[in-house]
Design a protein around this motif. Sequence first.
Motif, PDB file in Angstrom:
ATOM      1  N   THR A 115      13.500  40.839  40.635  1.00 34.13           N
ATOM      2  CA  THR A 115      12.217  40.604  41.319  1.00 34.13           C
ATOM      3  C   THR A 115      11.741  41.881  42.015  1.00 34.13           C
ATOM      4  OG1 THR A 115      12.898  38.315  41.723  1.00 34.13           O
ATOM      5  CG2 THR A 115      11.040  39.153  43.006  1.00 34.13           C
ATOM      6  N   ASN A 116      12.646  42.519  42.734  1.00 35.04           N
ATOM      7  CA  ASN A 116      12.279  43.740  43.450  1.00 35.04           C
ATOM      8  C   ASN A 116      11.842  44.847  42.498  1.00 35.04           C
ATOM      9  OD1 ASN A 116      13.024  42.408  45.773  1.00 35.04           O
ATOM     10  ND2 ASN A 116      14.963  43.486  46.031  1.00 35.04           N
ATOM     11  N   MET A 119       8.358  44.144  41.210  1.00 30.53           N
ATOM     12  CA  MET A 119       7.364  44.338  42.267  1.00 30.53           C
ATOM     13  C   MET A 119       7.148  45.824  42.548  1.00 30.53           C
ATOM     14  SD  MET A 119       8.341  41.244  44.909  1.00 30.53           S
ATOM     15  CE  MET A 119       6.981  41.559  46.023  1.00 30.53           C
ATOM     16  N   ARG A 123       3.702  48.457  41.967  1.00 35.06           N
ATOM     17  CA  ARG A 123       3.146  49.257  43.069  1.00 35.06           C
ATOM     18  C   ARG A 123       2.899  50.716  42.670  1.00 35.06           C
ATOM     19  NH1 ARG A 123       5.997  47.392  48.777  1.00 35.06           N
ATOM     20  NH2 ARG A 123       5.488  45.168  48.620  1.00 35.06           N
ATOM     21  N   LYS A 234      16.712  37.352  51.700  1.00 35.59           N
ATOM     22  CA  LYS A 234      16.043  37.778  50.464  1.00 35.59           C
ATOM     23  C   LYS A 234      16.287  36.780  49.336  1.00 35.59           C
ATOM     24  CE  LYS A 234      17.486  42.156  50.237  1.00 35.59           C
ATOM     25  NZ  LYS A 234      17.561  43.555  49.739  1.00 35.59           N
ATOM     26  N   PHE A 238      12.703  35.045  48.174  1.00 33.60           N
ATOM     27  CA  PHE A 238      12.294  35.344  46.795  1.00 33.60           C
ATOM     28  C   PHE A 238      12.689  34.222  45.833  1.00 33.60           C
ATOM     29  CE2 PHE A 238      12.510  39.895  48.302  1.00 33.60           C
ATOM     30  CZ  PHE A 238      11.142  40.104  48.253  1.00 33.60           C
ATOM     31  N   CYS A 266       9.102  40.641  57.375  1.00 38.08           N
ATOM     32  CA  CYS A 266       9.107  41.496  56.197  1.00 38.08           C
ATOM     33  C   CYS A 266      10.511  41.540  55.618  1.00 38.08           C
ATOM     34  CB  CYS A 266       8.635  42.904  56.548  1.00 38.08           C
ATOM     35  SG  CYS A 266       9.601  43.726  57.830  1.00 38.08           S
ATOM     36  N   LEU A 269      12.376  45.477  49.819  1.00 34.38           N
ATOM     37  CA  LEU A 269      12.462  45.502  48.362  1.00 34.38           C
ATOM     38  C   LEU A 269      13.506  46.540  47.944  1.00 34.38           C
ATOM     39  CD1 LEU A 269       8.705  45.334  47.295  1.00 34.38           C
ATOM     40  CD2 LEU A 269      10.358  43.472  47.421  1.00 34.38           C
ATOM     41  N   GLU A 273      10.606  50.440  51.046  1.00 39.14           N
ATOM     42  CA  GLU A 273       9.552  49.628  50.427  1.00 39.14           C
ATOM     43  C   GLU A 273       9.737  48.183  50.856  1.00 39.14           C
ATOM     44  OE1 GLU A 273       6.903  50.365  48.486  1.00 39.14           O
ATOM     45  OE2 GLU A 273       7.307  52.475  48.891  1.00 39.14           O
ATOM     46  N   TYR A 275       8.319  44.030  51.594  1.00 42.36           N
ATOM     47  CA  TYR A 275       7.456  42.900  51.235  1.00 42.36           C
ATOM     48  C   TYR A 275       7.081  42.223  52.546  1.00 42.36           C
ATOM     49  CZ  TYR A 275       5.968  38.371  49.385  1.00 42.36           C
ATOM     50  OH  TYR A 275       5.247  37.242  49.095  1.00 42.36           O
ATOM     51  N   TYR A 277       5.111  39.676  55.146  1.00 40.04           N
ATOM     52  CA  TYR A 277       4.449  38.388  55.352  1.00 40.04           C
ATOM     53  C   TYR A 277       4.436  38.149  56.848  1.00 40.04           C
ATOM     54  CZ  TYR A 277       9.356  36.929  55.454  1.00 40.04           C
ATOM     55  OH  TYR A 277      10.695  36.825  55.742  1.00 40.04           O
TER      56      TYR A 277
END
Length: 1044
Positions: A115-116, A119, A123, A234, A238, A266, A269, A273, A275, A277
């Motif tokens: 997933t990381n 993502m 970016r 995580k 995720f 947060c 990742l 870096e 993610y 919210y």
Amino acid sequence: MLTRIYNIKKACGDPKAKPSYLIDKNLESAVKFIVRKFPAIETRNNNQQLAQLQKEKSEILKNLALYYFTFVDVMEFKDHVCELLNTVDACQVFFDITVNFDLTKNYLDLVVTYTNLMMLLSRIEERKAIIGLYNYAHEMTHGSSDREYPRLGQMIVDYENPLKKMMEEFVPHGKVKIYALVSLQMVYPRRNLSADQWRNAQLLSLISAPSTMLNPAQSDTMPCEYLSLDTMEKWIVFGFILCHAALSSDPAALSLWKLALQSSSCLCLFRDELYLYFFKSFFSSRGSMHRERRKFLRSALKELATVLADQPGLLGPKALFVFMALSFARDEIIWLLRHADNIQKKSTDDFIDKHIAELIFYMEELRAHVRKYGPVMQRYYVQYLSGFDAVVLNELVQNLSVCPEDESIIMSSFVNTMTSLSVKQGSEPLLFKHSYNAYTSVSKASLGLADHRELGKMMNTIIFHTKMVDSLVEMLVETSDVSMFCFYSRAFEKMFQQCLELPSQSRYSISFPLLCTHFMSCTHELCPEEVNRSLSLCNMFLDEMAKQARNLITDICTEQCTLSDQLLPKHCAKTISQAVNKKSKKQTGKKGEPEREKPGVESMRKNRLLVTNLDKLHTALSELCFSINYVPNMMVWEHTFTPREYLTSHLEIRFTKSIVGMTMYNQATQEIAKPSELLTSVRAYMTVLQSIENYVQIDITRVFNNVLLQQTQHLDSHGEPTITSLYTNWYLETLLRQVSNGHIAYFPAMKAFVNLPTENELTFNAEEYSDISEMRSLSELLGPYGMKFLSESLMWHISSQVAELKKLVVDNVEVLTQMRTSFDKPDHMAALFKRLTCAVLKRMTIIGVILSFRSLAQEALRDVSCYPDVAMNVYELSSAAGLPCEIDPALVVALSSQKSENISPEEEYKIACLLMVFVAVSMPTLASNVMSQYSPAIEGHCNNIHCLAKAINQIAAALFTIHKGSIEDRLKEFLALASSSLLKIGQETDKSTTRNRESVYLLLDMIVQESPFLTMDLLESCFPYVLLRNAYHAVYKQSVSSSA
């Protein structure tokens, strides 16, 4: 893969590192066209836009290949992940974090890593341009697109919104995924407790139950106890984003989801870096909750580290507590690091922790204990595995209702291996366990872990114990690695500055350089191109700590120098005056004038609560020095850093600057500190520096040797002036120049230079800089090498005067040659003398003054007994030690350098002889000078002509040593000429030319007394002693009448 994609993203975000083709103005239109049409390829109808690519195609292929094939590797990784997930589903693998820990952890890590990665890929804004440019260049070169391009281009398009795409991908994997996630409900809520709950449970405390202190720390879920909270969050966040359907159907899943979202705003990742919210409820409770956790962990880890330092044997039974403590602390530190720069500016007090260094310090202490006492832990767990775990596992196997033959063989192998276990064999059960974990977790396994949970939990315990035998270093990295700081350098430096600013935390400042040793684990072995910044950070931290300590030491030295200054003799005058006036009952000063405090008052304390500035400085210094002295050295990227050497280096630099600064030399006003006062200040400074050895194990003697030896040279190692050059310059250009100008005289009786009454008063008192105590202080400060430099400078001035004297002799050589042989012809001598230009005695007097000053310096050097360890001949060695010599070696060396190539040695010798003749026949002119009167009180003349005695003897000895002539014969000749010349003035009738005749007569006596080559018998044969006796009588009688 994560590292490579991360580096591409950072490179594309940096204008300096970005591929040049993406910012080339000539390719701008082509790049825009490629991105707009991506992933389609159109080369036929756009020749104008793509024409520039034709020129650059080979360079583009070469320079973008690394980027392009990294994206291809991502695509292949994605394919392998999808294939593996399908295999897991097909095998219906059983996942439960509390039973088959390693398999479940690896599965959840795989999903999060995938997933990381996707993502991070989304970016990279330039991904389409890079892939498109490479493919167009490939097509122009080879006539066709790269074979991976169609699939790669489609993947880039599909993963524009990676989470949306992966939600669709994980629909068929949801069942297995949810089961693995829900198993965390037995672990995550228990880990995510408040500080009060931890405190009530007395978490991590070894002394809360003394009776059970030696009992092994046990748990059914050993590996879960130190599992990172950040990792679990995580997994949950995720995991449920990808399989969100379960949130509406499974209350346990919803509960985990809410708890994880409330814990952070947060998630990481990769590296820095994030993610992000955000929930409003986050700021209301979680910031303060984490702050209280850190507060609790500081005290808990301090207690744990202190107990283990005293009883390292407890590391065996309580190893689980150590790794739990490290993991808990690491989680809170990383949480603070991530959130400090990534929150809205509200409740900032919860996100600024000035005591974070203390928590890191206790982490480092625990890590040090584990590394130091690793063999203790290994021996303990080897015995534990063979004596307890093997027995329990054997019983479990025996009690299994169903145990197929293959599984029975494997389990028997486990038991046999552990029973005969040694330290070198510790990794075997670990290897077997990983294979057996996967073998028994599939749905069709004959012996399924889902039905035998106790066996799975026991195997988890065994694997933890085997890690204690052969994987301690890996365990430390797993539970306490905070290399994340490497990518938050701004926050890292800010925390360090806050630590130094808070006196109570400065003792923990070594934590930050120690953290730099973690940075070696943040790079990947397959990415050697990564440049690590830990060296510069570690250097900066240690340098700042040393600077802070240096500044504190400087402040203490300043205070001590002030106190030492109060004890100087000059400050007692007022006290003596008050005592005398009080005794004579004289009323002085105004009423109510405050009495001056005596030195030592600062040491009197009325109570213990009174804290002076010096107390605060010493306290702050002891705290900081504890940190500097904490470790002798540390390794960062194969570089060894020694904190104490940083302090030593800074002390040397500051001590050097302070010594020079304490001279208070002002070039404009020519002011300088007295040598005795400077020596007092330097001694006070050195006393403080010596006391530093009580705080830090450094060799302060080395500092003194390096600094003080440099101060004995003309320039220090940095090319800056030293006290030797400053004092040499001052004595030559200020004091001795004023002597030449007639403002100062040398008083032999006082062995000092003294100011003479003149119209323009001097700004300094010469006696306060040249008496015997000051010269001794100067000798102690400069040492033999510095005094040698002073002597050489004086000799240079003398040699320049002698050079001028030789010119005078050359100008008058004919007259002097005749006078040398006509001293018995008075009339002829008088006629010849009128033809001379008489400036010789002034220059000889200057030489005498310089030699008198040097004599004072040499005597002072002898008194302080500074004998150098240098290889010299006997005269040079004696002179360097301050011992008197018949022939001055320094003067001989200085005058030897004057030999002219155009003049023969015989001519040079003749000039030297005529110089002595010139001086001898010029002596009668001194009698006419008003200032030539001899003063018995000072044992000399006010115009310094008494210094001629030293000048004549030493110049003659040096010159005739150089020219290998007879010193004694030449001085006898000089004495004969001088006596004859002086006897003639006794016949003069003009009072103006004979006013100080008797005072000048005494010069002959002084010359003989000063000379090791002349005797009084020889003088009497040339000059009647009765004249000398009468001369002494006359000058003493005149002195008495003048004083009356």
